[in-house]
Write a protein that holds these residues in place. Structure first.
Motif, PDB file in Angstrom:
ATOM      1  N   THR A  17       1.833  -0.362  -4.384  1.00  0.00           N
ATOM      2  CA  THR A  17       2.986  -1.258  -4.271  1.00  0.00           C
ATOM      3  C   THR A  17       4.226  -0.482  -3.823  1.00  0.00           C
ATOM      4  OG1 THR A  17       2.108  -2.684  -6.021  1.00  0.00           O
ATOM      5  CG2 THR A  17       4.451  -2.897  -5.511  1.00  0.00           C
ATOM      6  N   ALA A  18       4.428   0.690  -4.415  1.00  0.00           N
ATOM      7  CA  ALA A  18       5.578   1.515  -4.039  1.00  0.00           C
ATOM      8  C   ALA A  18       5.481   1.959  -2.586  1.00  0.00           C
ATOM      9  CB  ALA A  18       5.671   2.731  -4.962  1.00  0.00           C
ATOM     10  N   ALA A  19       4.280   2.363  -2.154  1.00  0.00           N
ATOM     11  CA  ALA A  19       4.107   2.805  -0.769  1.00  0.00           C
ATOM     12  C   ALA A  19       4.295   1.651   0.207  1.00  0.00           C
ATOM     13  CB  ALA A  19       2.724   3.426  -0.592  1.00  0.00           C
ATOM     14  N   GLY A  20       3.746   0.479  -0.131  1.00  0.00           N
ATOM     15  CA  GLY A  20       3.926  -0.683   0.722  1.00  0.00           C
ATOM     16  C   GLY A  20       5.383  -1.099   0.816  1.00  0.00           C
ATOM     17  N   VAL A  83      -1.509  -0.426  10.132  1.00  0.00           N
ATOM     18  CA  VAL A  83      -0.586   0.493   9.458  1.00  0.00           C
ATOM     19  C   VAL A  83      -0.305   1.704  10.350  1.00  0.00           C
ATOM     20  CG1 VAL A  83      -0.302   2.051   7.489  1.00  0.00           C
ATOM     21  CG2 VAL A  83      -1.199  -0.260   7.132  1.00  0.00           C
ATOM     22  N   VAL A  84      -1.351   2.231  10.981  1.00  0.00           N
ATOM     23  CA  VAL A  84      -1.175   3.352  11.909  1.00  0.00           C
ATOM     24  C   VAL A  84      -0.259   2.940  13.060  1.00  0.00           C
ATOM     25  CG1 VAL A  84      -2.344   4.871  13.542  1.00  0.00           C
ATOM     26  CG2 VAL A  84      -3.386   4.405  11.317  1.00  0.00           C
ATOM     27  N   ALA A  85      -0.504   1.757  13.613  1.00  0.00           N
ATOM     28  CA  ALA A  85       0.330   1.271  14.712  1.00  0.00           C
ATOM     29  C   ALA A  85       1.772   1.086  14.276  1.00  0.00           C
ATOM     30  CB  ALA A  85      -0.239  -0.044  15.242  1.00  0.00           C
ATOM     31  N   ALA A  86       1.971   0.605  13.054  1.00  0.00           N
ATOM     32  CA  ALA A  86       3.333   0.422  12.542  1.00  0.00           C
ATOM     33  C   ALA A  86       4.063   1.752  12.444  1.00  0.00           C
ATOM     34  CB  ALA A  86       3.292  -0.260  11.171  1.00  0.00           C
ATOM     35  N   ALA A 183       1.267   7.304   3.229  1.00  0.00           N
ATOM     36  CA  ALA A 183       1.070   7.004   1.815  1.00  0.00           C
ATOM     37  C   ALA A 183       0.249   5.735   1.625  1.00  0.00           C
ATOM     38  CB  ALA A 183       2.422   6.875   1.115  1.00  0.00           C
ATOM     39  N   VAL A 184       0.525   4.701   2.425  1.00  0.00           N
ATOM     40  CA  VAL A 184      -0.256   3.466   2.323  1.00  0.00           C
ATOM     41  C   VAL A 184      -1.720   3.718   2.657  1.00  0.00           C
ATOM     42  CG1 VAL A 184      -0.619   1.179   3.342  1.00  0.00           C
ATOM     43  CG2 VAL A 184       1.686   1.917   2.730  1.00  0.00           C
TER      44      VAL A 184
END
Length: 405
Positions: A17-20, A83-86, A183-184
């Motif tokens: 949750t913190a990483a997201g 996530v990688v693309a983001a 982290a995610v």
């Protein structure tokens, strides 16, 4: 041993949750929405006027929509790739803004960086949905989505601390985005079997059930463009000191971060009711800032209200589509956010043109009227709708029935 395993899973859920939250804070607060924060300085350095910057912001919103559109296509199957693309688009785009020496490079980097937020939202909806136990999913989603608020606080604080070096603030944003994405990826661990329904194209009933949130999202996106793109510029033009205009931006973030505290109360409301409760005050705040930009205390209060309303409204959209069909929550989030940002793209261009020719009072009034209308439409439509046919017919795991009117 079982108690230790439960404790480990709980700790990992908190860490995820913190990483997201950090990834949303970075891609939205530090990158996408920070464009409006630095607009006066960047416009002056690259010789771009308000209308030019409005077109850049509109193009960035379209690119955000394209990113979310890709999320619609693959978010339920390939959230880690998103996530990688983001991380790559938002991070590299931020660094590109920081290093740009020519307006063409600056414009290209600013537009490309917005794709990161479009990738991040549907990815995190799916990751949280599949990695967290059902009772805590809604709370985790609300907290992660509220990451925009802390990101805005960090953006305003870094701009304040590093002023007038806005380029260094963008380097910080790029680094923070990369760290959050890693982290995610490190913490993502699917908890169970993926739903087969999530991998099929949505049926016609799914689109019919989404008519109201689609229209509401487009309208509020249009209205929200005024403060995000021109709020600080209007304050500066009205004579606000640099420190006061930056404080107003921090207050936007404080209002957004307050959503974390109000999330338990918000969960007691229907998504449509929550939508109206958040969008209508945000519309009023928009009108006040455009009408009285010289009243700094009032504008500060308006920024607090708008920040809370904006982040709460985006969370309401996520809850709205999850209620319609929980198994396709990532797909629904992507679709609604695409429409939301297409509305914001139209709003950025239209408000910029009105602002340039008529002034802030009229420009912000138009934005506020459309945002307020979207709030009323959303609440009225949802309270009259029954349980969506797609949730009943598919029987998808994770889908929740809509409450009866």
């Amino acid at each position: 041993m079982q108690h230790r395993s439960v404790s480990w899973h709980a700790a990992r859920a908190v860490a995820l949750t913190a990483a997201g939250t950090a990834l949303i804070a970075a891609t939205y607060g530090l990158v996408r929405l920070a464009f409006g924060l630095h607009l006066p300085e960047m416009g002056a350095e690259f010789g771009l006027d308000t209308a030019d910057l409005g077109l850049v912001s509109a193009a960035a919103s379209v690119v955000y929509g394209l990113g979310a559109g890709i999320g619609f296509l693959v978010g339920d199957r390939l959230p880690r790739a998103l996530v990688v693309a983001a991380g790559l688009t938002a991070g590299c785009g931020a660094i590109g803004i920081a290093l740009a020496q020519h307006s063409g490079v600056f414009v290209a980097a600013a537009i490309a960086s917005s794709a990161g937020a479009g990738f991040a939202s549907p990815a995190l909806v799916r990751i949280i949905h599949r990695s967290a136990p059902e009772p805590s999913r809604a709370t985790m989603q609300a907290v992660v989505n509220a990451g925009t608020g802390p990101g805005l606080v960090a953006a305003g604080s870094s701009a304040w601390a590093l002023a007038p070096d806005w380029r260094l603030a963008w380097i910080v944003a790029g680094a923070a985005t990369a760290i959050a994405a890693v982290a995610v990826l490190a913490l993502d661990r699917p908890a169970g079997t993926e739903s087969a329904a999530a991998h099929r194209a949505p049926p016609l009933s799914w689109w019919v059930a989404h008519r109201a949130p689609l229209v509401a999202a487009a309208g509020f996106g249009f209205g929200a463009a005024a403060i995000w793109n021109y709020g600080r510029a209007v304050l500066v033009a009205a004579g606000a000191p640099e420190s006061s205009s930056l404080l107003a931006w921090v207050l936007l973030g404080v209002g957004g971060a307050a959503v974390i505290g109000t999330a338990p109360l918000a969960r007691r409301l229907r998504p449509g009711s929550l939508w109206a409760l958040s969008t209508i005050p945000a519309a009023v705040a928009t009108a006040l800032l455009g009408l009285l930009p010289g009243e700094l205390v009032l504008c500060g209060a308006a920024c607090l209200v708008f920040g809370w309303g904006y982040v709460t409204a985006t969370g309401a959209l996520i809850e709205w589509t999850t209620q319609i069909d929980g198994a396709r929550a990532a797909t629904g989030t992507a679709v609604l956010f695409v429409v939301f940002m297409l509305g914001q793209a139209a709003g950025a261009a239209a408000v910029g043109a009105i602002l340039e020719s008529v002034g802030p009072a009229a420009a912000f009034a138009v934005a506020a009227a459309i945002a307020g209308a979207s709030g009323l439409l959303g609440a009225e439509r949802l309270t009259r709708s029954g349980r969506p046919a797609c949730s009943r017919s598919e029987g998808a795991p994770g889908a929740r029935r809509a409450p009866r009117p």
